[in-house]
Design an enzyme around this catalytic site. Structure first.
Site, PDB file in Angstrom:
ATOM      1  N   HIS A 352       4.624   7.589   0.329  1.00  0.00           N
ATOM      2  CA  HIS A 352       5.603   6.786  -0.398  1.00  0.00           C
ATOM      3  C   HIS A 352       6.139   7.578  -1.599  1.00  0.00           C
ATOM      4  O   HIS A 352       5.781   7.310  -2.746  1.00  0.00           O
ATOM      5  CB  HIS A 352       4.941   5.483  -0.849  1.00  0.00           C
ATOM      6  N   CYS A 382       9.192  -3.737  -1.174  1.00  0.00           N
ATOM      7  CA  CYS A 382       8.874  -4.389  -2.438  1.00  0.00           C
ATOM      8  C   CYS A 382       9.158  -3.392  -3.553  1.00  0.00           C
ATOM      9  O   CYS A 382       9.190  -2.176  -3.328  1.00  0.00           O
ATOM     10  CB  CYS A 382       7.418  -4.838  -2.473  1.00  0.00           C
TER      11      CYS A 382
END
Length: 395
Positions: A352, A382
Protein backbone atom coordinates in the site's frame (compact mmCIF):
# COMPACT_ATOMS: atom_id res chain seq x y z
CA UNK A 1 -23.21 21.07 -22.35
CA UNK A 2 -22.93 17.38 -23.21
CA UNK A 3 -20.91 15.08 -20.93
CA UNK A 4 -18.25 13.14 -22.80
CA UNK A 5 -17.49 9.47 -22.30
CA UNK A 6 -14.10 8.80 -20.69
CA UNK A 7 -12.03 5.75 -21.57
CA UNK A 8 -9.00 4.10 -19.99
CA UNK A 9 -6.64 3.17 -22.82
CA UNK A 10 -3.88 1.58 -20.75
CA UNK A 11 -2.59 1.32 -17.19
CA UNK A 12 0.82 0.46 -15.77
CA UNK A 13 2.48 0.28 -12.38
CA UNK A 14 5.80 -0.56 -10.85
CA UNK A 15 6.25 -3.68 -8.77
CA UNK A 16 5.49 -2.57 -5.21
CA UNK A 17 8.63 -2.44 -3.06
CA UNK A 18 8.77 -3.03 0.67
CA UNK A 19 9.86 -0.42 3.19
CA UNK A 20 13.63 -0.12 2.96
CA UNK A 21 13.61 -2.63 0.11
CA UNK A 22 14.49 -2.73 -3.57
CA UNK A 23 12.88 0.60 -4.52
CA UNK A 24 14.09 2.52 -1.47
CA UNK A 25 17.04 3.85 -3.46
CA UNK A 26 14.71 5.43 -6.05
CA UNK A 27 13.36 8.95 -5.58
CA UNK A 28 9.56 9.28 -5.74
CA UNK A 29 9.76 11.77 -8.62
CA UNK A 30 11.80 9.19 -10.54
CA UNK A 31 9.24 6.48 -9.76
CA UNK A 32 6.49 8.75 -11.08
CA UNK A 33 8.50 9.62 -14.18
CA UNK A 34 9.13 5.94 -14.85
CA UNK A 35 5.46 4.96 -15.05
CA UNK A 36 4.57 8.06 -17.07
CA UNK A 37 7.30 7.32 -19.60
CA UNK A 38 6.42 3.62 -19.76
CA UNK A 39 2.72 4.37 -20.22
CA UNK A 40 3.21 6.90 -23.02
CA UNK A 41 5.76 4.64 -24.67
CA UNK A 42 3.22 1.82 -24.89
CA UNK A 43 0.82 3.98 -26.94
CA UNK A 44 3.08 4.61 -29.91
CA UNK A 45 0.45 6.30 -32.08
CA UNK A 46 -0.10 9.09 -29.55
CA UNK A 47 1.93 12.26 -29.89
CA UNK A 48 3.03 13.08 -26.30
CA UNK A 49 2.44 16.76 -27.05
CA UNK A 50 -1.29 15.91 -27.26
CA UNK A 51 -1.41 15.23 -23.50
CA UNK A 52 -3.47 18.05 -22.01
CA UNK A 53 -2.53 17.48 -18.38
CA UNK A 54 -1.02 15.03 -15.90
CA UNK A 55 -2.76 14.43 -12.56
CA UNK A 56 -0.80 12.58 -9.86
CA UNK A 57 -1.76 11.60 -6.35
CA UNK A 58 0.77 11.88 -3.55
CA UNK A 59 -0.09 11.52 0.13
CA UNK A 60 3.09 12.89 1.67
CA UNK A 61 4.74 15.63 -0.35
CA UNK A 62 7.17 16.44 2.44
CA UNK A 63 10.38 15.22 0.81
CA UNK A 64 11.67 14.61 -2.71
CA UNK A 65 8.05 14.54 -3.87
CA UNK A 66 7.61 18.22 -2.99
CA UNK A 67 7.06 21.02 -5.50
CA UNK A 68 4.38 19.33 -7.61
CA UNK A 69 5.64 15.80 -8.26
CA UNK A 70 3.30 15.48 -11.26
CA UNK A 71 5.11 18.27 -13.09
CA UNK A 72 8.47 16.84 -12.03
CA UNK A 73 7.42 13.49 -13.51
CA UNK A 74 6.52 15.15 -16.82
CA UNK A 75 9.93 16.79 -17.07
CA UNK A 76 11.92 13.77 -15.88
CA UNK A 77 10.01 11.47 -18.26
CA UNK A 78 11.10 13.58 -21.22
CA UNK A 79 7.63 14.73 -22.20
CA UNK A 80 7.35 18.08 -23.98
CA UNK A 81 7.62 21.02 -21.61
CA UNK A 82 4.19 22.12 -22.88
CA UNK A 83 2.59 19.26 -20.90
CA UNK A 84 1.45 20.55 -17.47
CA UNK A 85 1.02 18.57 -14.27
CA UNK A 86 -0.88 18.89 -11.00
CA UNK A 87 -0.50 16.95 -7.75
CA UNK A 88 -3.54 16.08 -5.62
CA UNK A 89 -3.77 14.83 -2.05
CA UNK A 90 -6.60 12.79 -0.55
CA UNK A 91 -4.20 10.71 1.55
CA UNK A 92 -4.71 6.98 0.79
CA UNK A 93 -7.19 7.90 -1.94
CA UNK A 94 -4.86 10.30 -3.74
CA UNK A 95 -4.15 8.08 -6.76
CA UNK A 96 -7.83 7.35 -7.31
CA UNK A 97 -8.64 11.02 -6.75
CA UNK A 98 -6.21 11.86 -9.55
CA UNK A 99 -8.01 9.45 -11.88
CA UNK A 100 -11.40 10.90 -10.93
CA UNK A 101 -10.28 14.51 -11.40
CA UNK A 102 -8.70 13.67 -14.75
CA UNK A 103 -11.88 11.90 -15.88
CA UNK A 104 -13.95 14.88 -14.78
CA UNK A 105 -11.82 17.26 -16.85
CA UNK A 106 -12.31 15.08 -19.92
CA UNK A 107 -16.03 14.57 -19.31
CA UNK A 108 -16.55 18.35 -19.16
CA UNK A 109 -14.53 19.02 -22.30
CA UNK A 110 -11.61 20.73 -20.58
CA UNK A 111 -9.22 18.03 -21.81
CA UNK A 112 -9.09 15.23 -24.35
CA UNK A 113 -5.99 13.22 -23.36
CA UNK A 114 -4.81 13.02 -19.75
CA UNK A 115 -2.38 10.89 -17.74
CA UNK A 116 -3.47 10.14 -14.17
CA UNK A 117 -1.72 8.18 -11.47
CA UNK A 118 -0.02 8.25 -8.10
CA UNK A 119 3.28 7.75 -6.35
CA UNK A 120 4.67 7.20 -2.87
CA UNK A 121 8.04 6.38 -1.39
CA UNK A 122 7.37 5.64 2.26
CA UNK A 123 10.99 4.53 2.60
CA UNK A 124 12.25 7.98 1.66
CA UNK A 125 9.63 10.04 3.55
CA UNK A 126 11.67 12.54 5.58
CA UNK A 127 11.61 13.68 9.17
CA UNK A 128 10.47 17.26 9.57
CA UNK A 129 11.36 19.83 12.18
CA UNK A 130 8.88 22.55 13.11
CA UNK A 131 10.09 26.09 13.44
CA UNK A 132 10.26 27.18 17.10
CA UNK A 133 7.64 29.53 18.46
CA UNK A 134 10.39 32.04 19.18
CA UNK A 135 13.99 32.46 18.11
CA UNK A 136 16.95 30.70 19.67
CA UNK A 137 15.22 28.01 21.78
CA UNK A 138 17.44 26.53 24.49
CA UNK A 139 15.77 23.12 24.70
CA UNK A 140 15.76 20.09 22.44
CA UNK A 141 13.57 20.08 19.33
CA UNK A 142 11.46 17.17 18.08
CA UNK A 143 11.66 15.58 14.64
CA UNK A 144 8.41 14.18 13.23
CA UNK A 145 8.36 11.18 10.89
CA UNK A 146 6.24 11.78 7.79
CA UNK A 147 6.05 8.11 6.80
CA UNK A 148 2.50 7.45 7.99
CA UNK A 149 -0.26 8.73 10.22
CA UNK A 150 -0.87 11.71 12.44
CA UNK A 151 1.94 14.15 13.19
CA UNK A 152 1.94 17.74 14.49
CA UNK A 153 -1.69 17.15 15.44
CA UNK A 154 -3.84 20.19 16.07
CA UNK A 155 -4.68 20.19 19.81
CA UNK A 156 -8.20 21.32 18.97
CA UNK A 157 -8.90 17.91 17.42
CA UNK A 158 -10.92 15.63 19.76
CA UNK A 159 -8.73 12.82 21.07
CA UNK A 160 -11.09 10.12 19.76
CA UNK A 161 -10.56 11.41 16.20
CA UNK A 162 -6.77 11.21 16.32
CA UNK A 163 -6.23 7.60 17.37
CA UNK A 164 -3.64 5.67 15.37
CA UNK A 165 -4.68 3.98 12.14
CA UNK A 166 -4.19 0.59 13.79
CA UNK A 167 -6.39 1.51 16.72
CA UNK A 168 -9.00 2.63 14.20
CA UNK A 169 -8.86 -0.86 12.69
CA UNK A 170 -9.31 -2.33 16.16
CA UNK A 171 -12.41 -0.16 16.62
CA UNK A 172 -13.87 -1.57 13.40
CA UNK A 173 -13.10 -5.08 14.63
CA UNK A 174 -14.90 -4.25 17.89
CA UNK A 175 -17.90 -2.82 16.04
CA UNK A 176 -18.39 -5.91 13.88
CA UNK A 177 -17.06 -8.61 16.21
CA UNK A 178 -14.23 -9.50 13.84
CA UNK A 179 -11.83 -11.99 15.41
CA UNK A 180 -8.06 -12.31 15.11
CA UNK A 181 -8.58 -15.64 13.37
CA UNK A 182 -10.85 -14.10 10.73
CA UNK A 183 -8.32 -11.35 10.08
CA UNK A 184 -5.43 -13.80 9.72
CA UNK A 185 -7.46 -15.97 7.35
CA UNK A 186 -8.27 -12.92 5.22
CA UNK A 187 -4.58 -11.96 5.14
CA UNK A 188 -3.54 -15.48 4.16
CA UNK A 189 -6.02 -15.46 1.29
CA UNK A 190 -4.60 -12.14 0.07
CA UNK A 191 -1.10 -13.62 -0.14
CA UNK A 192 -2.34 -16.82 -1.78
CA UNK A 193 -4.31 -14.96 -4.45
CA UNK A 194 -1.44 -12.57 -5.18
CA UNK A 195 1.10 -15.40 -5.43
CA UNK A 196 -1.20 -17.32 -7.76
CA UNK A 197 -1.82 -14.27 -9.94
CA UNK A 198 1.92 -13.69 -10.33
CA UNK A 199 2.52 -17.37 -11.07
CA UNK A 200 -0.13 -17.28 -13.80
CA UNK A 201 1.33 -14.15 -15.37
CA UNK A 202 -1.78 -12.08 -14.68
CA UNK A 203 0.30 -9.03 -13.78
CA UNK A 204 2.69 -9.27 -16.71
CA UNK A 205 0.64 -6.88 -18.84
CA UNK A 206 0.55 -4.03 -16.34
CA UNK A 207 3.73 -4.16 -14.22
CA UNK A 208 6.77 -2.31 -15.59
CA UNK A 209 9.92 -2.98 -13.51
CA UNK A 210 12.18 -0.03 -12.75
CA UNK A 211 15.34 -0.03 -14.85
CA UNK A 212 18.44 -0.93 -12.88
CA UNK A 213 16.53 -2.31 -9.89
CA UNK A 214 16.34 -6.06 -9.35
CA UNK A 215 12.63 -6.29 -8.61
CA UNK A 216 10.38 -8.09 -11.04
CA UNK A 217 7.32 -8.61 -8.82
CA UNK A 218 5.70 -7.21 -5.69
CA UNK A 219 8.20 -7.52 -2.88
CA UNK A 220 5.87 -8.19 0.06
CA UNK A 221 3.97 -11.19 -1.33
CA UNK A 222 4.71 -14.16 0.95
CA UNK A 223 4.09 -17.34 -1.03
CA UNK A 224 4.67 -19.70 1.89
CA UNK A 225 3.02 -17.94 4.81
CA UNK A 226 0.46 -19.86 6.87
CA UNK A 227 -2.18 -19.37 9.52
CA UNK A 228 0.30 -20.72 12.03
CA UNK A 229 2.95 -18.17 11.06
CA UNK A 230 0.44 -15.32 11.09
CA UNK A 231 -0.92 -16.50 14.43
CA UNK A 232 2.49 -16.18 16.08
CA UNK A 233 2.66 -12.42 15.48
CA UNK A 234 1.92 -10.16 18.43
CA UNK A 235 -0.76 -7.46 18.29
CA UNK A 236 0.74 -4.18 17.11
CA UNK A 237 -1.55 -1.61 18.72
CA UNK A 238 -3.41 -3.11 21.68
CA UNK A 239 -1.29 -5.17 24.03
CA UNK A 240 -4.36 -6.47 25.88
CA UNK A 241 -6.79 -8.27 23.62
CA UNK A 242 -5.55 -6.73 20.38
CA UNK A 243 -6.29 -8.40 17.04
CA UNK A 244 -4.45 -6.22 14.50
CA UNK A 245 -0.91 -7.38 13.71
CA UNK A 246 1.78 -6.68 11.13
CA UNK A 247 0.58 -9.82 9.36
CA UNK A 248 -3.06 -8.80 8.87
CA UNK A 249 -2.35 -5.18 7.96
CA UNK A 250 -0.92 -3.65 4.81
CA UNK A 251 2.84 -2.96 4.96
CA UNK A 252 4.73 0.28 4.28
CA UNK A 253 5.68 0.50 0.63
CA UNK A 254 7.17 2.29 -2.36
CA UNK A 255 5.68 2.40 -5.86
CA UNK A 256 3.91 4.29 -8.62
CA UNK A 257 1.07 3.74 -11.12
CA UNK A 258 -0.30 5.61 -14.14
CA UNK A 259 -3.30 5.42 -16.48
CA UNK A 260 -4.03 7.02 -19.86
CA UNK A 261 -7.52 8.56 -20.03
CA UNK A 262 -9.08 9.88 -23.25
CA UNK A 263 -12.33 10.99 -24.86
CA UNK A 264 -13.63 9.68 -28.20
CA UNK A 265 -11.30 11.93 -30.20
CA UNK A 266 -8.30 10.95 -28.11
CA UNK A 267 -9.23 7.30 -28.45
CA UNK A 268 -9.15 7.55 -32.23
CA UNK A 269 -5.71 9.12 -32.05
CA UNK A 270 -4.34 6.26 -29.97
CA UNK A 271 -5.58 3.64 -32.43
CA UNK A 272 -6.33 1.41 -29.45
CA UNK A 273 -9.33 -0.41 -28.06
CA UNK A 274 -9.93 0.87 -24.52
CA UNK A 275 -9.57 -1.34 -21.48
CA UNK A 276 -12.68 0.14 -19.87
CA UNK A 277 -14.95 3.17 -19.62
CA UNK A 278 -15.38 5.28 -16.50
CA UNK A 279 -18.99 5.26 -15.39
CA UNK A 280 -19.32 7.00 -11.99
CA UNK A 281 -17.56 7.96 -8.78
CA UNK A 282 -18.40 9.06 -5.25
CA UNK A 283 -16.68 10.35 -2.12
CA UNK A 284 -18.06 10.38 1.42
CA UNK A 285 -17.00 11.26 4.95
CA UNK A 286 -17.23 9.37 8.23
CA UNK A 287 -16.04 9.81 11.81
CA UNK A 288 -12.22 9.90 11.59
CA UNK A 289 -11.62 7.01 14.00
CA UNK A 290 -13.88 4.79 11.89
CA UNK A 291 -12.05 5.66 8.66
CA UNK A 292 -11.89 1.98 7.75
CA UNK A 293 -15.61 1.96 7.02
CA UNK A 294 -15.30 5.00 4.76
CA UNK A 295 -15.89 3.02 1.53
CA UNK A 296 -19.26 1.65 2.69
CA UNK A 297 -21.40 4.62 1.70
CA UNK A 298 -19.08 5.81 -1.10
CA UNK A 299 -19.51 2.47 -2.89
CA UNK A 300 -23.28 2.56 -2.52
CA UNK A 301 -23.44 6.10 -3.91
CA UNK A 302 -21.14 5.32 -6.83
CA UNK A 303 -23.19 2.27 -7.78
CA UNK A 304 -26.38 4.36 -7.53
CA UNK A 305 -24.95 7.00 -9.85
CA UNK A 306 -24.03 4.27 -12.32
CA UNK A 307 -27.50 2.71 -12.00
CA UNK A 308 -25.84 -0.54 -10.96
CA UNK A 309 -26.08 -2.89 -7.97
CA UNK A 310 -23.69 -5.25 -6.25
CA UNK A 311 -25.20 -8.05 -8.33
CA UNK A 312 -23.93 -6.35 -11.50
CA UNK A 313 -20.28 -6.36 -10.40
CA UNK A 314 -17.84 -8.80 -11.96
CA UNK A 315 -14.79 -7.61 -10.03
CA UNK A 316 -14.15 -5.33 -7.06
CA UNK A 317 -10.75 -4.01 -5.94
CA UNK A 318 -11.09 -2.97 -2.29
CA UNK A 319 -7.91 -1.60 -0.75
CA UNK A 320 -6.83 -3.77 2.15
CA UNK A 321 -5.46 -1.20 4.58
CA UNK A 322 -6.22 -3.71 7.34
CA UNK A 323 -7.99 -7.06 7.27
CA UNK A 324 -10.33 -5.80 10.01
CA UNK A 325 -11.21 -2.75 7.94
CA UNK A 326 -11.91 -4.78 4.79
CA UNK A 327 -13.96 -7.36 6.69
CA UNK A 328 -15.89 -4.55 8.34
CA UNK A 329 -16.83 -3.13 4.95
CA UNK A 330 -17.80 -6.54 3.61
CA UNK A 331 -20.04 -7.06 6.65
CA UNK A 332 -21.96 -3.93 5.68
CA UNK A 333 -22.41 -5.10 2.09
CA UNK A 334 -24.34 -8.38 2.55
CA UNK A 335 -25.48 -8.23 -1.07
CA UNK A 336 -21.88 -8.43 -2.35
CA UNK A 337 -20.33 -11.75 -3.36
CA UNK A 338 -16.98 -11.75 -1.49
CA UNK A 339 -15.50 -14.09 -4.09
CA UNK A 340 -15.19 -11.24 -6.61
CA UNK A 341 -13.23 -9.02 -4.20
CA UNK A 342 -9.49 -8.68 -4.88
CA UNK A 343 -9.26 -11.80 -7.07
CA UNK A 344 -5.55 -11.17 -7.72
CA UNK A 345 -4.66 -10.38 -4.11
CA UNK A 346 -4.90 -7.17 -2.16
CA UNK A 347 -2.77 -4.60 -0.38
CA UNK A 348 -1.96 -6.85 2.58
CA UNK A 349 0.12 -8.91 0.15
CA UNK A 350 0.81 -6.52 -2.72
CA UNK A 351 1.46 -3.45 -0.59
CA UNK A 352 0.00 0.00 0.00
CA UNK A 353 2.22 2.86 -1.26
CA UNK A 354 -0.27 5.48 -0.13
CA UNK A 355 -0.52 7.94 -3.02
CA UNK A 356 -0.18 5.21 -5.66
CA UNK A 357 -2.68 2.67 -4.36
CA UNK A 358 -5.85 4.15 -5.80
CA UNK A 359 -4.33 4.34 -9.27
CA UNK A 360 -3.14 0.75 -8.90
CA UNK A 361 -6.66 -0.36 -8.02
CA UNK A 362 -8.26 1.48 -10.94
CA UNK A 363 -5.69 0.09 -13.36
CA UNK A 364 -6.16 -3.42 -12.04
CA UNK A 365 -9.94 -3.24 -12.45
CA UNK A 366 -9.50 -1.95 -16.03
CA UNK A 367 -7.12 -4.79 -16.92
CA UNK A 368 -9.43 -7.38 -15.35
CA UNK A 369 -12.42 -6.10 -17.32
CA UNK A 370 -10.39 -6.16 -20.53
CA UNK A 371 -9.32 -9.74 -19.84
CA UNK A 372 -12.93 -10.76 -19.23
CA UNK A 373 -14.16 -8.93 -22.34
CA UNK A 374 -17.09 -7.30 -20.57
CA UNK A 375 -18.47 -6.48 -17.15
CA UNK A 376 -18.69 -3.89 -14.40
CA UNK A 377 -15.89 -3.29 -11.94
CA UNK A 378 -15.37 -1.13 -8.89
CA UNK A 379 -12.33 0.30 -7.08
CA UNK A 380 -12.61 1.71 -3.56
CA UNK A 381 -10.43 2.80 -0.64
CA UNK A 382 -10.78 3.86 2.95
CA UNK A 383 -8.94 7.10 3.74
CA UNK A 384 -7.33 8.33 6.94
CA UNK A 385 -9.14 11.14 8.79
CA UNK A 386 -12.42 9.51 7.78
CA UNK A 387 -13.27 9.39 4.08
CA UNK A 388 -14.19 6.83 1.43
CA UNK A 389 -13.71 6.96 -2.35
CA UNK A 390 -15.13 4.73 -5.07
CA UNK A 391 -15.00 4.47 -8.87
CA UNK A 392 -17.18 2.37 -11.19
CA UNK A 393 -15.76 1.11 -14.51
CA UNK A 394 -17.47 -0.77 -17.33
CA UNK A 395 -16.55 -2.62 -20.48
Amino acid sequence: MSIRDVYIVDAVRTPIGKFGGALSSVRPDDLAAHVVKALVGRVSDLDPARIDDVYFGDANGAGEDNRDVARMAVLLAGLPTSVPGVTVNRLCGSGLEAVIQAARAIALGDASVVVAGGVESMSRAPWVLQKPERAFPAGHQQLHSTTLGWRMTNPRMPAEWTVSLGEGAELVADKHGITREQQDAFALASHQKAAEAWAKGLYDGEVVPYDGVDLARDECVRDNTSLEALGRLKPSFRTDGGTVTAGNASPLNDGAAALLLVDEEGLRETGREPLARIRASAVTGIEPQLFGLGPVEAVRRALGKADRSFADLTTFELNEAFAAQSLGCLAEWPELDPQIVNPRGGAIAIGHPLGASGARLAGSVAHQLAAAGSGTGLAALCIGVGQGLALVLER
